[in-house]
Design a protein around this motif. Structure first.
Motif, PDB file in Angstrom:
ATOM      1  N   THR A  53       0.811  -1.227   0.000  1.00  0.00           N
ATOM      2  CA  THR A  53       0.000   0.000   0.000  1.00  0.00           C
ATOM      3  C   THR A  53       0.839   1.270   0.000  1.00  0.00           C
ATOM      4  O   THR A  53       0.308   2.369  -0.142  1.00  0.00           O
ATOM      5  CB  THR A  53      -0.952   0.045   1.210  1.00  0.00           C
ATOM      6  N   MET A  54       2.138   1.119   0.164  1.00  0.00           N
ATOM      7  CA  MET A  54       3.074   2.260   0.185  1.00  0.00           C
ATOM      8  C   MET A  54       2.540   3.416   1.054  1.00  0.00           C
ATOM      9  O   MET A  54       2.104   3.183   2.157  1.00  0.00           O
ATOM     10  CB  MET A  54       3.421   2.698  -1.237  1.00  0.00           C
ATOM     11  N   TYR A  55       2.560   4.635   0.532  1.00  0.00           N
ATOM     12  CA  TYR A  55       2.280   5.796   1.406  1.00  0.00           C
ATOM     13  C   TYR A  55       0.799   5.943   1.744  1.00  0.00           C
ATOM     14  O   TYR A  55       0.433   6.791   2.556  1.00  0.00           O
ATOM     15  CB  TYR A  55       2.795   7.090   0.766  1.00  0.00           C
ATOM     16  N   ARG A  56      -0.049   5.153   1.129  1.00  0.00           N
ATOM     17  CA  ARG A  56      -1.464   5.184   1.527  1.00  0.00           C
ATOM     18  C   ARG A  56      -1.618   4.568   2.913  1.00  0.00           C
ATOM     19  O   ARG A  56      -2.558   4.900   3.638  1.00  0.00           O
ATOM     20  CB  ARG A  56      -2.330   4.432   0.511  1.00  0.00           C
ATOM     21  N   GLY A  57      -0.709   3.651   3.266  1.00  0.00           N
ATOM     22  CA  GLY A  57      -0.719   3.086   4.608  1.00  0.00           C
ATOM     23  C   GLY A  57      -0.038   4.033   5.593  1.00  0.00           C
ATOM     24  O   GLY A  57      -0.599   4.402   6.620  1.00  0.00           O
ATOM     25  N   ARG A  58       1.152   4.464   5.226  1.00  0.00           N
ATOM     26  CA  ARG A  58       1.932   5.299   6.131  1.00  0.00           C
ATOM     27  C   ARG A  58       2.952   6.041   5.269  1.00  0.00           C
ATOM     28  O   ARG A  58       3.546   5.463   4.363  1.00  0.00           O
ATOM     29  CB  ARG A  58       2.660   4.379   7.127  1.00  0.00           C
ATOM     30  N   TYR A  59       3.177   7.322   5.567  1.00  0.00           N
ATOM     31  CA  TYR A  59       4.215   8.060   4.830  1.00  0.00           C
ATOM     32  C   TYR A  59       5.573   7.470   5.162  1.00  0.00           C
ATOM     33  O   TYR A  59       5.731   6.728   6.130  1.00  0.00           O
ATOM     34  CB  TYR A  59       4.219   9.542   5.221  1.00  0.00           C
ATOM     35  N   TRP A  60       6.576   7.874   4.386  1.00  0.00           N
ATOM     36  CA  TRP A  60       7.950   7.530   4.755  1.00  0.00           C
ATOM     37  C   TRP A  60       8.264   8.103   6.134  1.00  0.00           C
ATOM     38  O   TRP A  60       7.595   9.049   6.590  1.00  0.00           O
ATOM     39  CB  TRP A  60       8.935   8.082   3.712  1.00  0.00           C
ATOM     40  N   THR A  61       9.278   7.536   6.787  1.00  0.00           N
ATOM     41  CA  THR A  61       9.697   8.073   8.085  1.00  0.00           C
ATOM     42  C   THR A  61      10.459   9.374   7.855  1.00  0.00           C
ATOM     43  O   THR A  61      11.384   9.413   7.050  1.00  0.00           O
ATOM     44  CB  THR A  61      10.612   7.063   8.798  1.00  0.00           C
ATOM     45  N   MET A  62      10.038  10.416   8.537  1.00  0.00           N
ATOM     46  CA  MET A  62      10.723  11.704   8.394  1.00  0.00           C
ATOM     47  C   MET A  62      11.804  11.764   9.460  1.00  0.00           C
ATOM     48  O   MET A  62      11.513  11.813  10.651  1.00  0.00           O
ATOM     49  CB  MET A  62       9.718  12.835   8.523  1.00  0.00           C
ATOM     50  N   ARG A  63      13.024  11.696   8.992  1.00  0.00           N
ATOM     51  CA  ARG A  63      14.122  11.427   9.903  1.00  0.00           C
ATOM     52  C   ARG A  63      15.258  12.402   9.620  1.00  0.00           C
ATOM     53  O   ARG A  63      16.031  12.218   8.689  1.00  0.00           O
ATOM     54  CB  ARG A  63      14.582   9.977   9.668  1.00  0.00           C
ATOM     55  N   GLN A  64      15.332  13.461  10.403  1.00  0.00           N
ATOM     56  CA  GLN A  64      16.360  14.488  10.181  1.00  0.00           C
ATOM     57  C   GLN A  64      17.635  14.125  10.943  1.00  0.00           C
ATOM     58  O   GLN A  64      17.625  13.932  12.156  1.00  0.00           O
ATOM     59  CB  GLN A  64      15.852  15.867  10.622  1.00  0.00           C
TER      60      GLN A  64
END
Lengths: 132, 559
Positions: B77-88
């Motif tokens: 489901t890719m980003y429809r399930g969950r966005y990528w992790t935003m990791r700074q």
């Protein structure tokens, strides 16, 4: 025929960013200079010893890890101590312009920031290197 | 995907268009330049049609997200399930200041942590070592021992947040500290998730934070992978990195090819250790760059996913689909940022973020606009994080999976990049594998040639770089830059003296002796590393044990 300009390219400290240093080493060589690249992790003592041993006309320092204010003046001082006063000392990398004046007072002849055309660096060296 | 008749019609139509409208227009108005190329120098045609992708087989080459060969993505489901992790990626000064930055970022909606360690820690030196002078706290946080690590993760529950640590030659030591902190927090290791970079080969190729020669440093890498496979099942044991290869000047295809070559070398080393490929391969992760040429980046990611899946299935005989998934973190291209007109960098980063989203990345660090000038200020970091949030939540790029599939240009470029990767892998195999190719400087020289070509294009005005060779302007010097307090080094030196004086000397010595003994056998070092960090051995002391046994790496320079 004029003698080739002899140049030491050096990376002081633990910084591993050497794309610029390697690129410039190649460009200086193409411009007719004889270039020795020291590799990474050089102490000021190692850099100045290389300059002395190679009878270098120019020492170029590259730093992208924010240690220029620590290392560049030390290299300048050591060159003076060793009597290598007429060696042209230049530097470049990620260096805030507000640090340029202090570095020049400490003995750097020029600082070249990101985006400087390499032709500008070559002509600065050619115009300012000692004549012999 | 197209039947022969349709293709013949298109071929005829294309010829007619070429000879008619195109020729007529060119006669009046020539194109702006004789050749169009991507930022990597790959040729770009005027128009792409089904003729360019006529060999494409949907089931074989694209398939469905979450299914071999994963061209369209690694999850169903890719980003429809969950966005990528935003990791700074963040860290500077001491542990306390960096911990405050982490809490700020988490409060702003960041979803994972990424630790930037200072160079002395990465190179395995304590902050008071002579080679650390001037470097302490500069490009990352100063972590010398377990007490620093405890402060760094103060009020951060390690079972709730995943942590990525950019640590390579000393990865075992910092992972050891992280697991020790988990123990202190009462978190069992099966609940701990995160990543260590642990990719020592690319340190030798281009990043420079090596300590030991290739063979023993690979042993430590494999020890960590083996240990986590048994005891820390949610940990990504390595982040095989193309990011720095690209930063040091490679093309997009070279970035993917050399990273996969490293991935093959690590997989081979683990198999030689006696591990079953499906026992460790699902936890191998990757790390790539994203430049501003959006479509080329998307093609690179798709080609990489497809090629890696085949490598794992065909070369290493993996059976578990998870072993075949190229899962990766992305960082936007640091080297693409300009010191000139720095606000323009926000636009570059936005395009690179868009490329990451369209390309199907699993996590992302966006660079801050001021990073060609200094370490990022809080304002710049916030804009960088907001850029991710805007792309994720406003742009629509995340609503459907792999939206550029079927785009003639992107499919053709995906095929071409995959072919270039394959060509490099064959060459590297012929040299005797990744380690030999690095030892002989083959990979380094290929990268340097690309870096040189790019610089010549910029200086010859063949390629536009806004603010560098076009649309330049006079600017006042930048103000408000972040400065790292030089006194961190002095404070750390004093603090280390006290730390060493106050620890239980007998316990400390026994732990280091044990580590020394184990390191000379083929036993896994991780348990003794964890004991040593708990007994208050420092990063430098542990790394010195191995320096004495394994020696230090001295690179050959290939200029």
């Amino acid at each position: 025929m004029a003698k080739k300009i002899k140049m030491i390219m050096a990376k002081p400290g633990l910084d591993g960013h050497d794309r610029g240093a390697k690129l410039l080493a190649r460009i200086f060589a193409e411009a007719g200079m004889e270039v020795v690249y020291t590799g990474l992790r050089q102490t000021p003592e190692m850099i100045v010893a290389a300059a002395e041993q190679e009878d270098a006309d120019v020492v170029g320092l590259s730093s992208l890890s924010g240690v220029h204010n620590y290392f560049f003046p030390r290299v300048a001082d050591l060159l003076k101590q060793k009597g290598l006063k007429d060696v042209l000392l230049v530097g470049g990398g990620i260096i805030p312009t507000e640090d340029y004046d202090g570095l020049k007072k400490a003995g750097m002849s020029a600082i070249f920031g990101p985006g400087t055309p390499t032709t500008d660096i070559v002509s600065f060296i050619e115009n300012n290197v000692r004549k012999r | 995907m197209f039947d022969e008749k349709v293709l013949q019609n298109i071929k005829a139509g294309k010829e007619k268009w070429d000879q008619g409208p195109v020729a007529k227009t060119l006669a009046k108005n020539p194109e702006a330049k004789p050749n169009f190329t991507t930022i990597s120098g790959a040729p770009v045609e005027r128009l792409y049609t089904p003729l360019d992708v006529k060999g494409l087989d949907y089931d074989r080459d694209l398939s469905y997200p979450g299914q071999f060969p994963f061209t369209r993505g690694v999850q169903p489901t890719m980003y429809r399930g969950r966005y990528w992790t935003m990791r700074q990626y963040a860290g500077f000064g001491d542990a306390k200041g960096t911990n405050e930055r982490y809490h700020y970022l988490l409060n702003q909606g960041q979803t994972g942590l990424s630790v930037a360690f200072q160079l002395p820690t990465q190179a395995g030196y304590d902050s008071d070592h002579p080679l650390s002078m001037g470097e302490v706290g500069k490009v990352g946080v100063a972590i010398d021992h377990i007490d620093d690590m405890r402060i760094l993760f103060n009020r951060i529950p390690v079972d709730k947040v995943t942590t990525s640590m950019t640590i390579n030659a000393a990865a075992t030591v910092l992972l050891g500290m992280y697991l020790a902190i988990a123990d202190e927090q009462g978190v069992t290791w099966d609940k701990v998730g995160g990543t260590v970079q642990n990719d020592v080969l690319k340190e030798i190729i281009c990043r420079g934070q090596y300590i030991y020669p290739p063979k023993p440093t690979m042993r430590l890498t494999v020890d960590l992978i083996e240990f986590c496979q048994k005891h820390v099942p949610r940990w990504n044991t390595i982040s095989i990195s193309g990011y720095h290869i690209r930063e040091s000047g490679s093309t997009a295809a070279q970035e993917m090819a050399f990273t996969i070559a490293d991935g093959i070398a690590y997989t081979q080393a683990c198999i030689e250790r006696g591990m079953d490929v499906d026992s460790f391969a699902p936890r191998l992760s990757f790390f790539f760059n994203a430049f501003t040429n959006v479509l080329e980046e998307v093609a690179k990611f798709r080609a990489g996913r497809r090629y890696w899946a085949k490598v794992m299935r065909d070369r290493f005989k993996a059976k578990d689909p998870r072993s075949m998934m190229l899962r990766y973190h992305v960082q936007t291209g640091g080297v693409t940022l300009t010191a000139q007109q720095p606000l323009n960098n926000i636009v570059r980063v936005a395009l690179q973020t868009y490329a990451t989203a369209l390309g199907g990345g699993q996590s992302l660090h966006t660079n801050s606009y001021d990073e060609a000038l200094c370490l990022p200020t809080q304002q710049a970091v916030t804009v960088a994080l907001r850029t991710q949030q805007i792309v994720a939540e406003e742009s629509g790029a995340t609503d459907t999976i792999d939206p550029l599939a079927g785009c003639y240009y992107v499919e053709d470029m995906t095929n071409k990049i995959e072919a270039e990767i394959d060509d490099y892998i064959k060459k590297i195999d012929a040299i005797g594998g990744g380690l030999n190719a690095i030892d002989q400087g083959y990979i380094q020289k290929e990268i340097q040639n690309s870096s040189y070509r790019f610089q010549k294009e910029i200086e010859g005005n063949e390629r536009v770089y806004v603010g560098i060779n076009k649309y330049t302007m006079e600017e006042p010097p930048p103000t408000g830059l972040l400065k790292v307090d030089m006194s961190v080094g002095e404070q750390k030196t004093l603090e280390l003296k006290k730390f060493r004086a106050e620890r239980d000397n007998a316990k400390w010595k026994a732990a280091l002796d044990k580590l020394r003994q184990v390191s000379q056998t083929s036993e896994n070092v991780m348990p003794s590393v964890i004991e040593a960090v708990k007994a208050k051995a420092t990063v430098g002391e542990i790394c010195d044990v191995w320096r004495a046994i394994y020696g230090e790496y001295r690179p050959k320079e290939f200029v």
